[in-house]
Design a protein around this motif. Structure first.
Motif, PDB file in Angstrom:
ATOM      1  N   ILE A  20       0.839  -1.202   0.000  1.00  0.00           N
ATOM      2  CA  ILE A  20       0.000   0.000   0.000  1.00  0.00           C
ATOM      3  C   ILE A  20       0.873   1.251   0.000  1.00  0.00           C
ATOM      4  N   GLY A  21       0.238   2.362  -0.267  1.00  0.00           N
ATOM      5  CA  GLY A  21       0.941   3.645  -0.316  1.00  0.00           C
ATOM      6  C   GLY A  21       0.210   4.551  -1.284  1.00  0.00           C
ATOM      7  N   GLU A  22       0.413   5.867  -1.115  1.00  0.00           N
ATOM      8  CA  GLU A  22      -0.273   6.810  -2.003  1.00  0.00           C
ATOM      9  C   GLU A  22       0.198   6.635  -3.445  1.00  0.00           C
ATOM     10  N   SER A  23      -0.554   7.263  -4.338  1.00  0.00           N
ATOM     11  CA  SER A  23      -0.203   7.245  -5.751  1.00  0.00           C
ATOM     12  C   SER A  23       1.213   7.797  -5.932  1.00  0.00           C
ATOM     13  N   GLY A  24       2.013   7.094  -6.708  1.00  0.00           N
ATOM     14  CA  GLY A  24       3.383   7.552  -6.961  1.00  0.00           C
ATOM     15  C   GLY A  24       4.392   7.041  -5.943  1.00  0.00           C
ATOM     16  N   SER A  25       3.985   6.116  -5.074  1.00  0.00           N
ATOM     17  CA  SER A  25       4.899   5.595  -4.041  1.00  0.00           C
ATOM     18  C   SER A  25       5.888   4.571  -4.590  1.00  0.00           C
ATOM     19  N   GLY A  26       5.541   3.951  -5.713  1.00  0.00           N
ATOM     20  CA  GLY A  26       6.443   2.956  -6.301  1.00  0.00           C
ATOM     21  C   GLY A  26       5.902   1.534  -6.263  1.00  0.00           C
ATOM     22  N   LYS A  27       4.619   1.382  -6.016  1.00  0.00           N
ATOM     23  CA  LYS A  27       4.029   0.043  -5.890  1.00  0.00           C
ATOM     24  C   LYS A  27       4.071  -0.722  -7.223  1.00  0.00           C
ATOM     25  N   SER A  28       3.579  -0.066  -8.276  1.00  0.00           N
ATOM     26  CA  SER A  28       3.543  -0.761  -9.577  1.00  0.00           C
ATOM     27  C   SER A  28       4.945  -1.031 -10.099  1.00  0.00           C
ATOM     28  N   LEU A  29       5.859  -0.092  -9.879  1.00  0.00           N
ATOM     29  CA  LEU A  29       7.241  -0.322 -10.332  1.00  0.00           C
ATOM     30  C   LEU A  29       7.814  -1.560  -9.650  1.00  0.00           C
ATOM     31  N   THR A  30       7.522  -1.707  -8.356  1.00  0.00           N
ATOM     32  CA  THR A  30       8.017  -2.875  -7.618  1.00  0.00           C
ATOM     33  C   THR A  30       7.467  -4.157  -8.235  1.00  0.00           C
ATOM     34  N   ALA A  31       6.167  -4.142  -8.558  1.00  0.00           N
ATOM     35  CA  ALA A  31       5.536  -5.325  -9.151  1.00  0.00           C
ATOM     36  C   ALA A  31       6.107  -5.612 -10.538  1.00  0.00           C
ATOM     37  N   LEU A  32       6.258  -4.578 -11.334  1.00  0.00           N
ATOM     38  CA  LEU A  32       6.768  -4.774 -12.694  1.00  0.00           C
ATOM     39  C   LEU A  32       8.209  -5.277 -12.675  1.00  0.00           C
ATOM     40  N   ALA A  33       8.955  -4.822 -11.660  1.00  0.00           N
ATOM     41  CA  ALA A  33      10.346  -5.280 -11.545  1.00  0.00           C
ATOM     42  C   ALA A  33      10.396  -6.792 -11.319  1.00  0.00           C
ATOM     43  N   VAL A  34       9.438  -7.338 -10.555  1.00  0.00           N
ATOM     44  CA  VAL A  34       9.425  -8.785 -10.296  1.00  0.00           C
ATOM     45  C   VAL A  34       9.276  -9.544 -11.615  1.00  0.00           C
ATOM     46  N   LEU A  35       8.483  -9.001 -12.513  1.00  0.00           N
ATOM     47  CA  LEU A  35       8.263  -9.660 -13.800  1.00  0.00           C
ATOM     48  C   LEU A  35       9.327  -9.303 -14.840  1.00  0.00           C
ATOM     49  N   GLY A  36      10.277  -8.452 -14.459  1.00  0.00           N
ATOM     50  CA  GLY A  36      11.269  -8.004 -15.439  1.00  0.00           C
ATOM     51  C   GLY A  36      10.625  -7.188 -16.536  1.00  0.00           C
ATOM     52  N   LEU A  37       9.612  -6.394 -16.169  1.00  0.00           N
ATOM     53  CA  LEU A  37       8.854  -5.643 -17.170  1.00  0.00           C
ATOM     54  C   LEU A  37       9.009  -4.131 -17.007  1.00  0.00           C
ATOM     55  N   LEU A  38      10.114  -3.700 -16.437  1.00  0.00           N
ATOM     56  CA  LEU A  38      10.295  -2.252 -16.295  1.00  0.00           C
ATOM     57  C   LEU A  38      10.447  -1.615 -17.671  1.00  0.00           C
ATOM     58  N   ALA A  39       9.950  -0.391 -17.769  1.00  0.00           N
ATOM     59  CA  ALA A  39       9.968   0.294 -19.070  1.00  0.00           C
ATOM     60  C   ALA A  39      11.404   0.555 -19.527  1.00  0.00           C
ATOM     61  N   GLU A  40      11.515   0.697 -20.822  1.00  0.00           N
ATOM     62  CA  GLU A  40      12.780   1.093 -21.453  1.00  0.00           C
ATOM     63  C   GLU A  40      13.300   2.368 -20.768  1.00  0.00           C
ATOM     64  N   GLY A  41      14.573   2.428 -20.477  1.00  0.00           N
ATOM     65  CA  GLY A  41      15.125   3.641 -19.868  1.00  0.00           C
ATOM     66  C   GLY A  41      15.257   3.536 -18.356  1.00  0.00           C
ATOM     67  N   LEU A  42      14.650   2.524 -17.763  1.00  0.00           N
ATOM     68  CA  LEU A  42      14.800   2.319 -16.315  1.00  0.00           C
ATOM     69  C   LEU A  42      15.863   1.245 -16.075  1.00  0.00           C
ATOM     70  N   THR A  43      16.671   1.466 -15.060  1.00  0.00           N
ATOM     71  CA  THR A  43      17.718   0.494 -14.729  1.00  0.00           C
ATOM     72  C   THR A  43      17.464  -0.049 -13.339  1.00  0.00           C
ATOM     73  N   ALA A  44      17.503  -1.358 -13.198  1.00  0.00           N
ATOM     74  CA  ALA A  44      17.273  -1.975 -11.886  1.00  0.00           C
ATOM     75  C   ALA A  44      18.557  -2.605 -11.383  1.00  0.00           C
ATOM     76  N   THR A  45      18.817  -2.451 -10.073  1.00  0.00           N
ATOM     77  CA  THR A  45      19.930  -3.166  -9.440  1.00  0.00           C
ATOM     78  C   THR A  45      19.407  -3.830  -8.173  1.00  0.00           C
ATOM     79  N   GLY A  46      20.204  -4.730  -7.625  1.00  0.00           N
ATOM     80  CA  GLY A  46      19.767  -5.491  -6.451  1.00  0.00           C
ATOM     81  C   GLY A  46      19.497  -6.916  -6.879  1.00  0.00           C
ATOM     82  N   SER A  47      18.615  -7.560  -6.152  1.00  0.00           N
ATOM     83  CA  SER A  47      18.327  -8.961  -6.459  1.00  0.00           C
ATOM     84  C   SER A  47      16.834  -9.246  -6.336  1.00  0.00           C
ATOM     85  N   ILE A  48      16.306  -9.958  -7.306  1.00  0.00           N
ATOM     86  CA  ILE A  48      14.913 -10.445  -7.207  1.00  0.00           C
ATOM     87  C   ILE A  48      14.959 -11.921  -7.593  1.00  0.00           C
ATOM     88  N   LEU A  49      14.881 -12.761  -6.590  1.00  0.00           N
ATOM     89  CA  LEU A  49      14.936 -14.197  -6.858  1.00  0.00           C
ATOM     90  C   LEU A  49      13.520 -14.754  -6.823  1.00  0.00           C
TER      91      LEU A  49
END
Ligand SMILES: Nc1ncnc2c1ncn2[C@@H]1O[C@H](COP(=O)(O)OP(=O)(O)OP(=O)(O)O)[C@@H](O)[C@H]1O
Ligand code: SF4
Ligand SMILES: [Mg+2]
Length: 386
Positions: free
Chosen positions: A64-93
């Motif tokens: 949960i969190g207000e609009s723009g908190s980063g919820k959808s980005l977190t979900a999309l990162a799990v699927l490896g579906l971040l938009a072109e131009g975004l760079t992810a680091t860290g680990s998602i196993l």
């Protein structure tokens, strides 16, 4: 995802700042996820930072969190579906349901064994009862991500029309996800199973519905089809991003019920994103609160909703509960508005809106808690005296 794509054997072991080893039942274990737009230089903006999240089999976790908190980005990162131009680091196993082929299952205890090989991290393929397939999403090859999506992890978005192909009959769309991942022996069984699934998600005449195009169904029926697709391969993790927001209130409860039953019968994990705290309370056991691209608090729904520690969580819960008033008799609101992406203050991301902020808050508050599943990051947390 724009991260470099090392070979599957070159993926480093995930980092973990917590002492406890990862239990084998974790379906997703995210550590130190950071997402950047515009590169790492001065022009770059940080959209997510230090995001840690774990979902185990059979667990239902809210985000949960207000609009723009980063919820959808977190979900999309799990699927490896971040938009072109975004760079992810860290680990998602992501640890999935096993290997491809075999037959689709009703109860979802896994989908047989066979030809598929370990994807991503190459952490294992194995026959039935063997080591489940694991995928390190950050840096994975697109082919490995394609094998993971729709099989190990699936997602239901807010607007079902975006997930469906308007030119294809819905039965074929449900069948296709099974033939694609080889979880059924042939096309005929896929079609039979598709009708069964449409029946299970409550479409009145499933054989007739299978022949319909998406535009011939109502919004609620389309979302049921999307849920049927998401559950078709008995995923280990289902992610729902505001799945009922676009639906009439009358169908919302039925769709939520389907999601909960769908993951329960499969012993799958659920990551559930919503603005609606009442929905989180009815669907989830655990919850994470995001703000400014960071997890600011986490814990059981009971604990976080009744005894929030972070000042942002306190405001969010207060603002959602019209029964709750402050000592001066006014309703709780969170003052100010969410800054634009990457424009949150340094130190505590909430400090420009927090009436309790001090100079301490110019330094990033450390996480206080036994692990990513419970704790908060606030210098001056709410103290509960009861
Ligand atoms: N591709 C992108 N490029 C630049 N900024 C982005 C991109 N995608 C998302 N953002 C920004 O990142 C922030 C977090 O976005 P996100 O979609 O995760 O929010 P959210 O918590 O899901 O909000 P909502 O509740 O409105 O869906 C937002 O400020 C958004 O504008
Ligand atoms: S760390 Fe400081 S600014 Fe941030 S929520 Fe806590 S009291 Fe407020
Ligand atoms: Mg969103």
């Amino acid at each position: 995802m724009t991260s470099p794509a090392p070979s599957s054997s070159a993926v480093p072991p995930p980092t973990d700042r917590y002492a406890a080893p990862a239990p084998p039942a974790d379906v997703v274990r995210m550590r130190d996820l950071a997402v950047q737009v515009g590169g790492a230089g001065a022009g770059g903006r940080q959209l997510l930072a230090d995001v840690d999240l774990t979902v185990r089999r059979g667990e239902r976790v809210g985000l949960i969190g207000e609009s723009g908190s980063g919820k959808s980005l977190t979900a999309l990162a799990v699927l490896g579906l971040l938009a072109e131009g975004l760079t992810a680091t860290g680990s998602i196993l992501v640890t999935g349901t096993g290997t491809d082929t075999g037959t689709g299952t009703d109860t979802g205890a896994g989908a047989g064994a066979g030809a598929g090989s370990g994807a991503g991290s190459g952490a294992g393929s194995g026959a039935e009862g063997g080591i489940p397939r694991s995928t390190e999403v950050i840096g994975a090859r697109e082919s490995d991500l394609a094998r993971m999506r729709g099989r190990d992890v699936t997602m239901v978005f807010q607007e079902p029309m975006t997930a469906l192909n308007p030119t294809m009959r819905v039965g074929r769309q449900v069948a296709e996800v099974m033939t694609l991942h080889h979880t059924v022996p042939d096309r005929a069984s896929a079609m039979r199973r598709a009708v069964e699934l449409l029946d299970k998600v409550g479409l009145p005449d499933p054989a007739e519905a299978a022949r319909a195009y998406p535009h011939q169904l109502s919004g609620g029926q389309r979302q049921r089809v999307v849920i049927a697709i998401a559950l078709a391969n008995d995923p280990a993790l289902l992610i729902c991003d505001e799945p009922t927001t676009a639906l009439d209130v009358t169908v919302q409860a039925m769709v939520l019920d389907l999601v909960v039953k769908g993951v329960e019968t499969r012993d799958a994990g659920l990551l559930f994103i919503t603005h609606d705290l009442a929905v989180v309370a009815s669907v989830c056991e655990r919850v994470l609160v995001m703000y400014g691209g960071r997890v600011v608090e986490a814990g059981t729904v009971q604990e976080v909703f009744t005894r929030p520690r972070h000042r942002y969580t306190r405001g969010l819960i207060g603002a959602s509960d019209l029964e709750l008033t402050r000592d001066d008799g006014r309703l709780y609101t969170i003052q100010g508005s969410v800054p634009a992406a990457g424009r949150f203050p340094a130190g505590c991301v909430f400090r420009n809106r927090c009436i309790h902020a001090t100079t301490d808050c110019e330094t990033l508050p450390q996480w206080q808690g036994p692990g990513p599943e419970a704790g908060f990051a606030c210098w001056h947390p709410v103290v509960h005296r009861d």
